[in-house]
Design a protein around this motif. Structure first.
Motif, PDB file in Angstrom:
ATOM      1  N   ILE A 104      19.425  38.830  29.296  1.00  0.00           N
ATOM      2  CA  ILE A 104      20.654  38.188  29.624  1.00  0.00           C
ATOM      3  C   ILE A 104      20.334  36.782  30.389  1.00  0.00           C
ATOM      4  CG2 ILE A 104      22.898  38.233  30.308  1.00  0.00           C
ATOM      5  CD1 ILE A 104      22.931  41.151  29.590  1.00  0.00           C
ATOM      6  N   ALA A 105      20.515  35.751  29.879  1.00  0.00           N
ATOM      7  CA  ALA A 105      20.405  34.410  30.606  1.00  0.00           C
ATOM      8  C   ALA A 105      21.818  33.697  30.776  1.00  0.00           C
ATOM      9  CB  ALA A 105      19.474  33.503  29.956  1.00  0.00           C
ATOM     10  N   ARG A 106      22.764  34.282  30.005  1.00  0.00           N
ATOM     11  CA  ARG A 106      24.016  33.234  29.959  1.00  0.00           C
ATOM     12  C   ARG A 106      25.197  34.564  29.997  1.00  0.00           C
ATOM     13  NH1 ARG A 106      27.042  30.833  25.920  1.00  0.00           N
ATOM     14  NH2 ARG A 106      25.261  31.184  24.408  1.00  0.00           N
ATOM     15  N   VAL A 107      26.239  34.232  30.895  1.00  0.00           N
ATOM     16  CA  VAL A 107      27.189  35.049  30.761  1.00  0.00           C
ATOM     17  C   VAL A 107      28.546  33.868  30.603  1.00  0.00           C
ATOM     18  CG1 VAL A 107      28.855  36.898  31.825  1.00  0.00           C
ATOM     19  CG2 VAL A 107      26.273  36.819  32.411  1.00  0.00           C
ATOM     20  N   GLU A 108      29.081  34.135  29.393  1.00  0.00           N
ATOM     21  CA  GLU A 108      30.462  33.567  29.307  1.00  0.00           C
ATOM     22  C   GLU A 108      31.609  33.727  30.230  1.00  0.00           C
ATOM     23  OE1 GLU A 108      31.636  32.882  25.305  1.00  0.00           O
ATOM     24  OE2 GLU A 108      29.338  31.904  24.679  1.00  0.00           O
ATOM     25  N   SER A 109      32.190  32.603  30.393  1.00  0.00           N
ATOM     26  CA  SER A 109      33.539  32.864  31.431  1.00  0.00           C
ATOM     27  C   SER A 109      34.545  33.764  30.444  1.00  0.00           C
ATOM     28  CB  SER A 109      34.201  31.826  31.714  1.00  0.00           C
ATOM     29  OG  SER A 109      35.504  32.002  32.116  1.00  0.00           O
ATOM     30  N   GLY A 110      35.008  34.989  30.976  1.00  0.00           N
ATOM     31  CA  GLY A 110      35.757  35.993  30.129  1.00  0.00           C
ATOM     32  C   GLY A 110      35.219  37.217  29.505  1.00  0.00           C
ATOM     33  N   GLY A 114      39.476  42.358  30.703  1.00  0.00           N
ATOM     34  CA  GLY A 114      39.984  43.428  30.331  1.00  0.00           C
ATOM     35  C   GLY A 114      39.446  44.908  31.174  1.00  0.00           C
ATOM     36  N   LEU A 115      38.426  44.544  31.979  1.00  0.00           N
ATOM     37  CA  LEU A 115      37.821  45.629  32.568  1.00  0.00           C
ATOM     38  C   LEU A 115      37.951  45.800  34.105  1.00  0.00           C
ATOM     39  CD1 LEU A 115      34.124  45.166  31.333  1.00  0.00           C
ATOM     40  CD2 LEU A 115      35.969  46.697  30.479  1.00  0.00           C
ATOM     41  N   ALA A 116      38.906  44.600  34.615  1.00  0.00           N
ATOM     42  CA  ALA A 116      39.210  44.450  36.032  1.00  0.00           C
ATOM     43  C   ALA A 116      39.940  45.950  36.651  1.00  0.00           C
ATOM     44  CB  ALA A 116      40.045  43.342  36.300  1.00  0.00           C
ATOM     45  N   GLU A 117      40.796  46.470  35.933  1.00  0.00           N
ATOM     46  CA  GLU A 117      41.358  47.682  36.436  1.00  0.00           C
ATOM     47  C   GLU A 117      40.531  48.995  36.726  1.00  0.00           C
ATOM     48  OE1 GLU A 117      44.587  47.313  37.465  1.00  0.00           O
ATOM     49  OE2 GLU A 117      44.605  45.349  37.024  1.00  0.00           O
ATOM     50  N   HIS A 118      39.712  49.313  35.855  1.00  0.00           N
ATOM     51  CA  HIS A 118      39.120  50.574  35.818  1.00  0.00           C
ATOM     52  C   HIS A 118      37.551  50.379  36.035  1.00  0.00           C
ATOM     53  CE1 HIS A 118      42.706  51.213  33.359  1.00  0.00           C
ATOM     54  NE2 HIS A 118      42.602  52.513  33.854  1.00  0.00           N
ATOM     55  N   LEU A 119      37.011  49.300  35.801  1.00  0.00           N
ATOM     56  CA  LEU A 119      35.384  49.261  35.996  1.00  0.00           C
ATOM     57  C   LEU A 119      34.969  49.361  37.475  1.00  0.00           C
ATOM     58  CD1 LEU A 119      32.604  48.779  34.264  1.00  0.00           C
ATOM     59  CD2 LEU A 119      32.740  46.663  34.972  1.00  0.00           C
ATOM     60  N   HIS A 120      34.341  50.087  37.859  1.00  0.00           N
ATOM     61  CA  HIS A 120      33.925  50.218  39.052  1.00  0.00           C
ATOM     62  C   HIS A 120      32.320  50.098  39.468  1.00  0.00           C
ATOM     63  CE1 HIS A 120      32.047  54.307  38.805  1.00  0.00           C
ATOM     64  NE2 HIS A 120      33.440  54.759  38.402  1.00  0.00           N
ATOM     65  N   SER A 121      31.416  49.920  38.392  1.00  0.00           N
ATOM     66  CA  SER A 121      30.011  49.743  38.723  1.00  0.00           C
ATOM     67  C   SER A 121      29.270  48.946  37.251  1.00  0.00           C
ATOM     68  CB  SER A 121      29.385  50.918  38.583  1.00  0.00           C
ATOM     69  OG  SER A 121      28.074  50.983  38.483  1.00  0.00           O
ATOM     70  N   SER A 138      35.839  36.852  37.302  1.00  0.00           N
ATOM     71  CA  SER A 138      37.083  36.546  37.838  1.00  0.00           C
ATOM     72  C   SER A 138      37.898  37.977  38.045  1.00  0.00           C
ATOM     73  CB  SER A 138      37.809  35.542  37.014  1.00  0.00           C
ATOM     74  OG  SER A 138      39.095  35.164  37.678  1.00  0.00           O
ATOM     75  N   ASN A 139      38.439  38.304  39.202  1.00  0.00           N
ATOM     76  CA  ASN A 139      39.334  39.468  38.931  1.00  0.00           C
ATOM     77  C   ASN A 139      38.499  40.908  38.886  1.00  0.00           C
ATOM     78  OD1 ASN A 139      41.650  37.912  39.442  1.00  0.00           O
ATOM     79  ND2 ASN A 139      41.677  37.650  37.170  1.00  0.00           N
ATOM     80  N   THR A 163      32.258  35.676  45.556  1.00  0.00           N
ATOM     81  CA  THR A 163      33.115  36.054  44.818  1.00  0.00           C
ATOM     82  C   THR A 163      33.021  37.751  44.529  1.00  0.00           C
ATOM     83  OG1 THR A 163      33.423  34.077  43.901  1.00  0.00           O
ATOM     84  CG2 THR A 163      34.417  36.078  42.612  1.00  0.00           C
ATOM     85  N   VAL A 164      31.819  38.223  44.178  1.00  0.00           N
ATOM     86  CA  VAL A 164      31.540  39.582  43.729  1.00  0.00           C
ATOM     87  C   VAL A 164      31.381  40.461  44.906  1.00  0.00           C
ATOM     88  CG1 VAL A 164      30.448  38.789  41.476  1.00  0.00           C
ATOM     89  CG2 VAL A 164      29.040  39.138  43.611  1.00  0.00           C
TER      90      VAL A 164
END
Length: 263
Positions: A104-110, A114-121, A138-139, A163-164
């Protein structure tokens, strides 16, 4: 065989046939589900959590048709080169996401929308990330592992780190692979920013550039005004000398005209 025995055996035979038919349907359903998954991927249940494993499956993109009730997703040790927008949009119950040891060399915005609420790792260690916008996370409230990537140490990385929420013990693995200042290369980023504020350095450089530009324009305006005044003075002097050479009456009328024009 007596007719009575045939009557007794008939219900048993029907039940056996029905049972075989149900087993066939179940097997066909399982085979269809397995065929929908990429090669090397399989669902399982670990500690009561629905898990989907695609570790070391030679994937070159985030697979589709991942069960949308998945809690833990392992995509580690593959060949995924980038994460597109809405890559995990249909996984609202995802708790853990492992993307380590990819390309992975690029991570697009967005990408994680949809993962903000539950993802913890979220594990993005051992990839090829050089620079990522803070908007990509973001978020996101998950603990993020960004270690063992070829990071460029600059203001963008500084904003991302602020941010993170970094995973425990992973900050030391965020090392400057490149930097505007050669002495930073090979050092842990958190060690570098203890003495250097990349964003302030950039701001100061921008301010200096703006001041130099403004001074240049100001100098040009002053030079033009000085030239304009000197040129008009020279023209007025020449005109007065010309008037002195004229007869007296004509000279006086033109002198007054010249003086009023200069004024």
């Amino acid at each position: 065989m007596p007719a009575a025995e045939q009557v007794l055996l008939r219900p048993v035979t029907m039940r056996l046939l029905l049972l075989l038919f149900l087993l066939f349907l179940l097997l066909a359903s399982c085979l269809r589900s397995a065929a929908a998954f990429p090669r090397g991927c399989y669902p399982s249940e670990e500690e009561g959590l629905k898990t989907f494993r695609c570790s070391n499956a030679r994937l070159t993109e985030v697979p589709r048709d991942i069960p949308n009730d998945t809690n833990k997703l392992y995509l580690d040790s593959n060949r995924i080169p980038f994460l597109p927008r809405d890559a995990f949009r249909d996984l609202p119950l995802l708790l853990e996401l492992d993307l380590s040891h990819n390309a992975i060399a690029r991570v697009e915005s967005g990408a994680f929308r949809g993962l903000a609420e539950h993802l913890h790792s979220l594990d993005l260690s051992s990839n090829r990330l050089v620079s990522v916008s803070k908007d990509a996370f973001s978020n996101l409230k998950a603990k993020v592992n960004l270690s063992d990537n070829p990071w460029r140490c600059d203001c963008r990385l500084q904003e991302l780190i602020r941010t993170v929420d970094l995973a425990a013990g992973s900050s030391g693995g965020i090392v400057c692979d490149s930097s505007a200042q050669e002495e930073h290369v090979g050092k842990a980023f958190l060690q570098v920013i203890a003495d250097t504020d990349f964003c302030n350095v950039y701001k100061k450089t921008t301010d200096v550039a703006m001041l130099v530009t403004m001074f240049g324009w100001f100098a040009m305006v002053i030079s033009y005004l000085v030239y304009y005044v000197r040129q008009n003075q020279e023209d007025a002097r020449r005109h007065l000398e010309y008037l002195k050479s004229l007869p007296s009456k004509q000279r006086r009328s033109e002198e007054s005209s010249t003086i009023s024009t200069v004024v």
